[in-house]
Scaffold this motif. Structure first.
Motif, PDB file in Angstrom:
ATOM      1  N   LYS A   1       3.761   8.097 -45.668  1.00  0.00           N
ATOM      2  CA  LYS A   1       4.346   8.654 -44.458  1.00  0.00           C
ATOM      3  C   LYS A   1       3.659   9.958 -44.064  1.00  0.00           C
ATOM      4  CE  LYS A   1       8.868   9.602 -42.539  1.00  0.00           C
ATOM      5  NZ  LYS A   1      10.287   9.705 -42.797  1.00  0.00           N
ATOM      6  N   SER A   2       3.266  10.757 -45.054  1.00  0.00           N
ATOM      7  CA  SER A   2       2.613  12.039 -44.769  1.00  0.00           C
ATOM      8  C   SER A   2       1.216  11.834 -44.180  1.00  0.00           C
ATOM      9  CB  SER A   2       2.545  12.904 -46.026  1.00  0.00           C
ATOM     10  OG  SER A   2       1.761  12.265 -47.015  1.00  0.00           O
ATOM     11  N   ILE A   3       0.535  10.764 -44.547  1.00  0.00           N
ATOM     12  CA  ILE A   3      -0.798  10.482 -43.990  1.00  0.00           C
ATOM     13  C   ILE A   3      -0.672  10.183 -42.498  1.00  0.00           C
ATOM     14  CG2 ILE A   3      -2.716   8.856 -44.007  1.00  0.00           C
ATOM     15  CD1 ILE A   3      -2.358   8.638 -47.018  1.00  0.00           C
ATOM     16  N   PHE A   4       0.356   9.402 -42.104  1.00  0.00           N
ATOM     17  CA  PHE A   4       0.565   9.114 -40.692  1.00  0.00           C
ATOM     18  C   PHE A   4       0.919  10.380 -39.905  1.00  0.00           C
ATOM     19  CE2 PHE A   4       1.506   4.674 -42.187  1.00  0.00           C
ATOM     20  CZ  PHE A   4       0.405   4.107 -41.582  1.00  0.00           C
ATOM     21  N   LEU A   5       1.686  11.269 -40.527  1.00  0.00           N
ATOM     22  CA  LEU A   5       2.024  12.528 -39.873  1.00  0.00           C
ATOM     23  C   LEU A   5       0.777  13.396 -39.664  1.00  0.00           C
ATOM     24  CD1 LEU A   5       5.379  13.506 -41.613  1.00  0.00           C
ATOM     25  CD2 LEU A   5       5.046  12.769 -39.260  1.00  0.00           C
ATOM     26  N   ILE A   6      -0.095  13.443 -40.657  1.00  0.00           N
ATOM     27  CA  ILE A   6      -1.321  14.230 -40.546  1.00  0.00           C
ATOM     28  C   ILE A   6      -2.238  13.638 -39.478  1.00  0.00           C
ATOM     29  CG2 ILE A   6      -3.438  14.902 -41.761  1.00  0.00           C
ATOM     30  CD1 ILE A   6      -1.716  15.131 -44.311  1.00  0.00           C
TER      31      ILE A   6
ATOM     32  N   ILE B   1      -4.460  13.845 -33.910  1.00  0.00           N
ATOM     33  CA  ILE B   1      -4.649  13.202 -32.601  1.00  0.00           C
ATOM     34  C   ILE B   1      -4.018  14.047 -31.495  1.00  0.00           C
ATOM     35  CG2 ILE B   1      -3.992  11.206 -31.200  1.00  0.00           C
ATOM     36  CD1 ILE B   1      -4.370   9.496 -33.736  1.00  0.00           C
ATOM     37  N   VAL B   2      -2.826  14.560 -31.725  1.00  0.00           N
ATOM     38  CA  VAL B   2      -2.157  15.401 -30.737  1.00  0.00           C
ATOM     39  C   VAL B   2      -2.948  16.692 -30.521  1.00  0.00           C
ATOM     40  CG1 VAL B   2      -0.094  16.800 -30.303  1.00  0.00           C
ATOM     41  CG2 VAL B   2       0.132  14.449 -31.095  1.00  0.00           C
ATOM     42  N   SER B   3      -3.444  17.310 -31.595  1.00  0.00           N
ATOM     43  CA  SER B   3      -4.224  18.547 -31.476  1.00  0.00           C
ATOM     44  C   SER B   3      -5.498  18.325 -30.683  1.00  0.00           C
ATOM     45  CB  SER B   3      -4.571  19.097 -32.858  1.00  0.00           C
ATOM     46  OG  SER B   3      -3.398  19.407 -33.573  1.00  0.00           O
ATOM     47  N   VAL B   4      -6.207  17.231 -30.970  1.00  0.00           N
ATOM     48  CA  VAL B   4      -7.436  16.927 -30.236  1.00  0.00           C
ATOM     49  C   VAL B   4      -7.111  16.681 -28.766  1.00  0.00           C
ATOM     50  CG1 VAL B   4      -9.287  15.217 -29.977  1.00  0.00           C
ATOM     51  CG2 VAL B   4      -8.706  16.091 -32.241  1.00  0.00           C
ATOM     52  N   GLY B   5      -6.027  15.990 -28.486  1.00  0.00           N
ATOM     53  CA  GLY B   5      -5.628  15.734 -27.102  1.00  0.00           C
ATOM     54  C   GLY B   5      -5.303  17.016 -26.355  1.00  0.00           C
ATOM     55  N   VAL B   6      -4.591  17.924 -27.018  1.00  0.00           N
ATOM     56  CA  VAL B   6      -4.249  19.197 -26.378  1.00  0.00           C
ATOM     57  C   VAL B   6      -5.512  19.997 -26.083  1.00  0.00           C
ATOM     58  CG1 VAL B   6      -3.148  21.440 -26.778  1.00  0.00           C
ATOM     59  CG2 VAL B   6      -1.919  19.333 -27.289  1.00  0.00           C
ATOM     60  N   VAL B   7      -6.421  20.061 -27.041  1.00  0.00           N
ATOM     61  CA  VAL B   7      -7.667  20.796 -26.835  1.00  0.00           C
ATOM     62  C   VAL B   7      -8.493  20.132 -25.746  1.00  0.00           C
ATOM     63  CG1 VAL B   7      -9.859  21.428 -27.902  1.00  0.00           C
ATOM     64  CG2 VAL B   7      -7.730  21.797 -29.139  1.00  0.00           C
ATOM     65  N   TRP B   8      -8.590  18.810 -25.761  1.00  0.00           N
ATOM     66  CA  TRP B   8      -9.399  18.093 -24.773  1.00  0.00           C
ATOM     67  C   TRP B   8      -8.880  18.299 -23.357  1.00  0.00           C
ATOM     68  CZ3 TRP B   8     -13.940  15.818 -24.306  1.00  0.00           C
ATOM     69  CH2 TRP B   8     -14.157  15.013 -23.202  1.00  0.00           C
TER      70      TRP B   8
END
Length: 118
Positions: free
Chosen positions: A2-7, A12-19
């Protein structure tokens, strides 16, 4: 597991925000640059949408005072005689009342103005 999916989700969310946050540039607008004016009030004409104020030398012109304009002491914009100093943006229309409101152009719309006490 479960922690791997959270990471992975956080990456993915961080890259999207930066992009989307830094990748896109905001288009520049040609905003009107305020200019200064000042002199004695020579004439005041009431319009359907505010007041057209005719200012004499040293920086003369006809300027529109409307509900977006900021008025400072001594609040004497509504009669001829006081000296004023302020800033305005180019353009403006005084809608004069002659059976109906018709447009009359002015040099600018007042952003802020201060007046003398007389």
């Amino acid at each position: 597991m479960k922690s791997i999916f959270l990471i992975i989700g956080a990456v993915i969310v961080s890259v999207g925000v930066v992009w989307f946050g830094f990748g896109k540039q905001t288009p520049q607008t040609d905003a009107a640059t305020p200019f200064t004016f000042g002199g004695m009030i020579e004439e005041v004409e009431y319009c359907c949408n505010g007041v057209a104020v005719t200012i004499g030398p040293p920086s003369p012109g006809v300027f529109m005072f409307d509900e977006t304009s900021q008025l400072y002491s001594h609040y004497n914009i509504f009669s001829p005689g006081p000296n004023v100093v302020g800033s305005a943006i180019p353009g403006g229309v005084c809608k004069k009342l002659f059976f109906e409101c018709f447009p009359s152009p002015t040099f600018g719309t007042i952003v802020q103005v201060g007046t003398s006490d007389l």
